[in-house]
Enzyme design. Sequence first.
Site: not given
Length: 303
Positions: A155-157, A161
């Site tokens: 997921a884009k957490a 990053y």
Amino acid sequence: MESAKSIWMDGELVPWAEAKVHVLTHALHYGTGVFEGIRAYKNDDGTAVFRLREHMERLLVSAAAYSMPIEYSVDDLVVAVRDTVTDNELESCYIRPITFYELGTIGLNPAGARLRTSIIAFPWGAYLGEEGLRNGIRVKIASWARISLQSFPPAKATGPYINSILANQEAVRDGYDEALLLTGDGNVSEGAGENLFLVKDGQVITPPLSDGCLAGITRQSVMTLLTDDGYTVVEKSILPADLFEADELFFTGTAAEVTPVREVDDREIGPGKPGPITRRAQELFNDAVGGKLEQYREWLDYI
Ligand code: PMP
């Protein structure tokens, strides 16, 4: 970065300089946030946000993957984006929604911390540079592996990053424009903030999601655009050796749009300049976001 006038925070627009959080913000300490990157484009009919609903749906999927009880629906978030872009009198811009745990606990478990949601919109040009869009960029294969799907939901957490940041810092330090990450098994996964496409003998190939890449909205859009244009597009694992035999390579992403890759690890790809299918992908993408293709008008949400 360029600032704008106001920022949407938990349902209200506050002045840019006042959109602050406490230093004990849980997400600051542990990366407990989920976010999106969206672009709006000014075209002949006004300012259109590209695939706004799909981005907000992905935000809610990311939040669910990390058990975040976000209180807003896709519809609420769509309205919030419109309000933010309108209040800031922005035309073409980048939009950054983020949901994160703020104050309440310093323990690892975020239960008890306040969940906050914010939407920031501001002007932002070509992520990898205008020159890169025109002539292609130089990429370095990172020495860091893409964080494994066994270690986090894709997921884009915010937390994961740091993996992209390490890879990008290494590439830039070594004089390249961007990093390309491999999986722990050695397959090509994606760029630090972009999906990768490879062209070989007229066929367009992109790594499958099982190779740890983000389910990019630009990736999916470009797959559709090229397929509808008559190209064969397949999801297939790519090995580093395949890169050097490719006719063309390009990155896709909201920030990067469609960026040609002209070199990997100092080796030229094809003739070392953007190839015809990359150019076609750029053209189709630019026409779609620019409202010039009737067939894809549903991808545009006019402010
Ligand atoms: N991969 C990563 C790691 C990214 O950060 C992004 C940017 N969101 C992408 C791919 C491209 O995704 P999208 O096209 O949805 O912006």
